[in-house]
Design a protein around this motif. Structure first.
Motif, PDB file in Angstrom:
ATOM      1  N   PRO A  59       0.965  -1.166  -0.070  1.00 25.49           N
ATOM      2  CA  PRO A  59       0.051   0.111  -0.044  1.00 25.49           C
ATOM      3  C   PRO A  59       0.799   1.279   0.109  1.00 25.49           C
ATOM      4  CG  PRO A  59      -0.037  -1.038   2.258  1.00 25.49           C
ATOM      5  CD  PRO A  59       0.728  -1.922   1.535  1.00 25.49           C
ATOM      6  N   LEU A  60       0.269   2.362  -0.730  1.00 23.66           N
ATOM      7  CA  LEU A  60       0.855   3.552  -0.633  1.00 23.66           C
ATOM      8  C   LEU A  60       1.111   3.915   0.911  1.00 23.66           C
ATOM      9  CD1 LEU A  60      -0.640   5.377  -3.692  1.00 23.66           C
ATOM     10  CD2 LEU A  60       1.866   4.894  -3.541  1.00 23.66           C
ATOM     11  N   SER A  61       0.286   3.630   1.781  1.00 23.68           N
ATOM     12  CA  SER A  61       0.213   3.943   2.982  1.00 23.68           C
ATOM     13  C   SER A  61       1.594   3.839   3.808  1.00 23.68           C
ATOM     14  CB  SER A  61      -1.098   3.225   3.759  1.00 23.68           C
ATOM     15  OG  SER A  61      -2.070   3.769   3.350  1.00 23.68           O
ATOM     16  N   ALA A  62       2.123   2.844   3.352  1.00 22.24           N
ATOM     17  CA  ALA A  62       3.629   2.645   3.951  1.00 22.24           C
ATOM     18  C   ALA A  62       4.375   3.626   3.966  1.00 22.24           C
ATOM     19  CB  ALA A  62       4.211   1.173   3.467  1.00 22.24           C
ATOM     20  N   SER A  63       4.414   4.569   2.817  1.00 18.71           N
ATOM     21  CA  SER A  63       5.268   5.715   2.651  1.00 18.71           C
ATOM     22  C   SER A  63       4.762   6.924   3.510  1.00 18.71           C
ATOM     23  CB  SER A  63       5.250   6.087   1.279  1.00 18.71           C
ATOM     24  OG  SER A  63       5.874   5.208   0.365  1.00 18.71           O
ATOM     25  N   THR A  64       3.407   6.903   3.689  1.00 17.27           N
ATOM     26  CA  THR A  64       2.680   7.686   4.548  1.00 17.27           C
ATOM     27  C   THR A  64       3.289   7.581   5.964  1.00 17.27           C
ATOM     28  OG1 THR A  64       0.649   8.021   3.105  1.00 17.27           O
ATOM     29  CG2 THR A  64       0.677   8.566   5.697  1.00 17.27           C
ATOM     30  N   VAL A  65       3.515   6.424   6.347  1.00 19.78           N
ATOM     31  CA  VAL A  65       4.048   6.171   7.838  1.00 19.78           C
ATOM     32  C   VAL A  65       5.408   6.504   7.920  1.00 19.78           C
ATOM     33  CG1 VAL A  65       4.942   4.332   9.281  1.00 19.78           C
ATOM     34  CG2 VAL A  65       2.809   3.917   7.971  1.00 19.78           C
ATOM     35  N   ARG A  66       6.305   6.557   6.868  1.00 17.47           N
ATOM     36  CA  ARG A  66       7.565   7.150   6.965  1.00 17.47           C
ATOM     37  C   ARG A  66       7.429   8.649   6.979  1.00 17.47           C
ATOM     38  NH1 ARG A  66       8.154   2.400   3.636  1.00 17.47           N
ATOM     39  NH2 ARG A  66       8.300   4.109   1.800  1.00 17.47           N
ATOM     40  N   TRP A  67       6.648   9.173   6.256  1.00 17.53           N
ATOM     41  CA  TRP A  67       6.631  10.801   6.154  1.00 17.53           C
ATOM     42  C   TRP A  67       6.083  11.226   7.614  1.00 17.53           C
ATOM     43  CZ3 TRP A  67       8.944  14.329   3.937  1.00 17.53           C
ATOM     44  CH2 TRP A  67       9.368  14.313   2.357  1.00 17.53           C
ATOM     45  N   GLN A  68       5.067  10.542   8.174  1.00 11.19           N
ATOM     46  CA  GLN A  68       4.623  10.983   9.362  1.00 11.19           C
ATOM     47  C   GLN A  68       5.741  10.737  10.572  1.00 11.19           C
ATOM     48  OE1 GLN A  68       1.758  12.515   9.921  1.00 11.19           O
ATOM     49  NE2 GLN A  68       0.176  12.058   8.168  1.00 11.19           N
ATOM     50  N   GLU A  69       6.348   9.581  10.355  1.00 13.94           N
ATOM     51  CA  GLU A  69       7.402   9.646  11.338  1.00 13.94           C
ATOM     52  C   GLU A  69       8.627  10.704  11.499  1.00 13.94           C
ATOM     53  OE1 GLU A  69       8.818   5.614  10.861  1.00 13.94           O
ATOM     54  OE2 GLU A  69       7.452   4.706  12.539  1.00 13.94           O
ATOM     55  N   ARG A  70       9.148  10.845  10.255  1.00 17.45           N
ATOM     56  CA  ARG A  70      10.093  11.790   9.901  1.00 17.45           C
ATOM     57  C   ARG A  70       9.445  13.266  10.460  1.00 17.45           C
ATOM     58  NH1 ARG A  70      12.635  13.097   3.731  1.00 17.45           N
ATOM     59  NH2 ARG A  70      14.602  13.441   4.531  1.00 17.45           N
ATOM     60  N   LEU A  71       8.434  13.666  10.026  1.00 20.38           N
ATOM     61  CA  LEU A  71       8.071  15.071  10.537  1.00 20.38           C
ATOM     62  C   LEU A  71       7.764  14.978  11.966  1.00 20.38           C
ATOM     63  CD1 LEU A  71       7.530  17.425   8.923  1.00 20.38           C
ATOM     64  CD2 LEU A  71       8.058  15.589   7.449  1.00 20.38           C
ATOM     65  N   GLY A  72       7.189  13.914  12.594  1.00 21.25           N
ATOM     66  CA  GLY A  72       6.929  13.684  13.977  1.00 21.25           C
ATOM     67  C   GLY A  72       8.154  13.805  15.167  1.00 21.25           C
ATOM     68  N   HIS A  73       9.020  13.157  14.383  1.00 15.36           N
ATOM     69  CA  HIS A  73      10.337  13.011  15.162  1.00 15.36           C
ATOM     70  C   HIS A  73      11.340  14.192  14.955  1.00 15.36           C
ATOM     71  CE1 HIS A  73       9.859   9.192  17.235  1.00 15.36           C
ATOM     72  NE2 HIS A  73       9.375   8.603  15.758  1.00 15.36           N
ATOM     73  N   SER A  74      11.048  15.267  14.028  1.00 11.18           N
ATOM     74  CA  SER A  74      12.194  16.070  13.520  1.00 11.18           C
ATOM     75  C   SER A  74      12.191  17.134  14.628  1.00 11.18           C
ATOM     76  CB  SER A  74      11.456  16.990  12.222  1.00 11.18           C
ATOM     77  OG  SER A  74      10.266  17.756  12.773  1.00 11.18           O
ATOM     78  N   GLY A  75      11.176  17.397  15.486  1.00  8.90           N
ATOM     79  CA  GLY A  75      11.565  18.502  16.440  1.00  8.90           C
ATOM     80  C   GLY A  75      11.355  19.725  15.904  1.00  8.90           C
ATOM     81  N   ILE A  76      10.650  19.773  14.700  1.00  8.10           N
ATOM     82  CA  ILE A  76      10.413  21.295  14.317  1.00  8.10           C
ATOM     83  C   ILE A  76       9.041  21.749  14.742  1.00  8.10           C
ATOM     84  CG2 ILE A  76       9.760  22.293  12.176  1.00  8.10           C
ATOM     85  CD1 ILE A  76      11.323  20.372  10.637  1.00  8.10           C
ATOM     86  N   VAL A  77       9.175  23.056  15.316  1.00  8.34           N
ATOM     87  CA  VAL A  77       8.096  23.832  15.624  1.00  8.34           C
ATOM     88  C   VAL A  77       7.289  24.357  14.542  1.00  8.34           C
ATOM     89  CG1 VAL A  77       6.866  25.295  17.399  1.00  8.34           C
ATOM     90  CG2 VAL A  77       8.705  23.813  17.985  1.00  8.34           C
ATOM     91  N   ALA A  78       6.281  24.092  13.920  1.00 12.91           N
ATOM     92  CA  ALA A  78       5.723  24.615  12.762  1.00 12.91           C
ATOM     93  C   ALA A  78       4.745  25.643  12.946  1.00 12.91           C
ATOM     94  CB  ALA A  78       5.219  23.681  12.050  1.00 12.91           C
ATOM     95  N   ASP A  79       4.784  26.717  12.048  1.00  9.38           N
ATOM     96  CA  ASP A  79       3.830  27.661  12.242  1.00  9.38           C
ATOM     97  C   ASP A  79       2.526  27.440  10.952  1.00  9.38           C
ATOM     98  OD1 ASP A  79       1.996  30.012  11.763  1.00  9.38           O
ATOM     99  OD2 ASP A  79       3.717  31.495  11.501  1.00  9.38           O
ATOM    100  N   PRO A  80       1.613  27.236  11.250  1.00 16.34           N
ATOM    101  CA  PRO A  80       0.442  26.699  10.250  1.00 16.34           C
ATOM    102  C   PRO A  80       0.240  27.603   9.306  1.00 16.34           C
ATOM    103  CG  PRO A  80      -0.519  26.990  12.386  1.00 16.34           C
ATOM    104  CD  PRO A  80       0.864  27.134  12.816  1.00 16.34           C
ATOM    105  N   ALA A  81       0.558  29.112   9.476  1.00 17.29           N
ATOM    106  CA  ALA A  81       0.418  30.079   8.616  1.00 17.29           C
ATOM    107  C   ALA A  81       1.577  30.310   7.602  1.00 17.29           C
ATOM    108  CB  ALA A  81       0.036  31.495   9.236  1.00 17.29           C
ATOM    109  N   ASP A  82       2.963  29.451   7.846  1.00 17.78           N
ATOM    110  CA  ASP A  82       3.926  29.587   7.087  1.00 17.78           C
ATOM    111  C   ASP A  82       4.592  28.289   6.747  1.00 17.78           C
ATOM    112  OD1 ASP A  82       6.349  30.956   6.130  1.00 17.78           O
ATOM    113  OD2 ASP A  82       7.297  31.048   8.101  1.00 17.78           O
ATOM    114  N   TYR A  83       4.038  27.878   5.621  1.00 18.96           N
ATOM    115  CA  TYR A  83       4.547  26.468   5.097  1.00 18.96           C
ATOM    116  C   TYR A  83       5.772  26.728   4.539  1.00 18.96           C
ATOM    117  CZ  TYR A  83       4.850  27.774   0.138  1.00 18.96           C
ATOM    118  OH  TYR A  83       5.186  28.324  -1.127  1.00 18.96           O
ATOM    119  N   ALA A  84       6.353  27.867   3.992  1.00 13.89           N
ATOM    120  CA  ALA A  84       7.588  28.078   3.590  1.00 13.89           C
ATOM    121  C   ALA A  84       8.748  27.997   4.852  1.00 13.89           C
ATOM    122  CB  ALA A  84       7.722  29.554   2.929  1.00 13.89           C
TER     123      ALA A  84
END
Length: 304
Positions: A259-284
């Motif tokens: 399933p393509l969902s396996a790649s979704t797992v990896r992307w979610q893990e990558r961002l979830g473990h990144s430690g990045i504090v994101a501003d929802p108004a500033d994708y850039a």
């Protein structure tokens, strides 16, 4: 079932439990308790944050799972998907007979059915609950789907608590099937956004790509959605990855072996473990932080 003198227990007191309890009608609740695995890690930042949430809402924290569930009429399990069965298995023999066990976790139908077996065998009454939208800002009015053999009593209780539940006719696993298949799209779109805008930023064409998408699909507000989805992933990606592991388990059971969902797992893990504090108004700004965190090199720097 009596809905005017309810003893309520939350297993897991994170965002979902806090949202439900802070919004629901407390009138029918005679007592409320919580238990969280963080209870076993006093002194940690996560423990202190959990304790602060409970204190702010006047929810006593029990030192053990047994102390939390033994007198409860209603047990709400709101943990991570990978812990859902273990929690059901541990709580089942400690619950009083006839107590309703609301499994609000994002699990594959097979996992929910296994949990139902242990809870019902011990004398509890298991309810498959699918949480169909983010709990904030909806709180107690977040749409819930219920399935299984005890849904009528379950809905009566949730109605008394001013929650927003709908019965999905069918055995345990029916409600979670709706949630799992829906998550393929919702969490998968988040992963696609991450890959798309990060690639666009690296190539120096992100604004053109988003403008083109907006032209092709007007009204979707691609730039705003990009920022929102990235913020969701950085804040909740670890939990979302756990849910998507359950989605993959479900899809494998259906015969979809890659399933393509396996790649979704990896992307979610990558961002979830990144430690990045994101501003929802500033994708850039978020994608620039991703470039720095993941040690990527923009194309213009490679060419220079």
């Amino acid at each position: 079932m009596n809905t005017t003198d309810l003893k309520l227990c939350f297993i897991g007191f994170g965002e979902a439990a806090e949202a439900f309890w802070s919004g629901m009608d407390h009138g029918p609740v005679s007592s409320v308790y919580s238990y969280d695995s963080l209870t076993e890690s006093p002194g940690t930042a996560a423990y202190e944050a959990m304790q602060a949430r409970c204190n702010a809402l006047d929810v006593p924290v029990c030192a053990s799972l047994g102390a939390a569930v033994s007198e409860a009429d209603i047990v709400m399990s709101v943990v991570t998907a990978d812990q859902a069965f273990a929690v059901a298995e541990a709580a089942a023999p400690l619950m009083k007979k006839g107590a309703l066990f609301f499994d609000c976790n994002s699990c594959a139908p097979q996992t929910k059915q296994a949990s139902a077996n242990v809870v019902d065998a011990a004398g509890g009454r298991y309810v498959d609950v699918a949480v169909m939208a983010p709990v904030n800002p909806g709180k107690n009015r977040t749409p819930l789907l219920l399935s299984g053999g005890h849904v009528e009593d379950a809905k009566a209780v949730l109605d008394a608590l001013a929650m927003n539940a709908t019965i999905e006719t069918g055995p345990v696993g029916t409600a979670s099937s709706v949630k799992m298949v829906r998550s393929i799209m919702v969490k998968g779109m988040e992963a696609l956004f991450a890959e798309c805008v990060l690639a666009g930023r690296l190539a120096g064409v992100d604004t053109q790509v988003l403008a083109s998408l907006e032209h092709s699909h007007p009204g979707f507000n691609w730039e705003k959605r990009a920022g929102y989805n990235l913020e969701r992933m950085t804040q909740h990606g670890v939990r979302r990855a756990s849910e998507m592991e359950e989605v993959c388990h479900f899809l494998n059971h259906l015969g979809l072996e890659e399933p393509l969902s396996a790649s979704t797992v990896r992307w979610q893990e990558r961002l979830g473990h990144s430690g990045i504090v994101a501003d929802p108004a500033d994708y850039a700004g978020t994608t620039d932080a991703m470039i720095k965190t993941f040690k990527l090199t923009p194309m213009k720097e490679v060419q220079s």
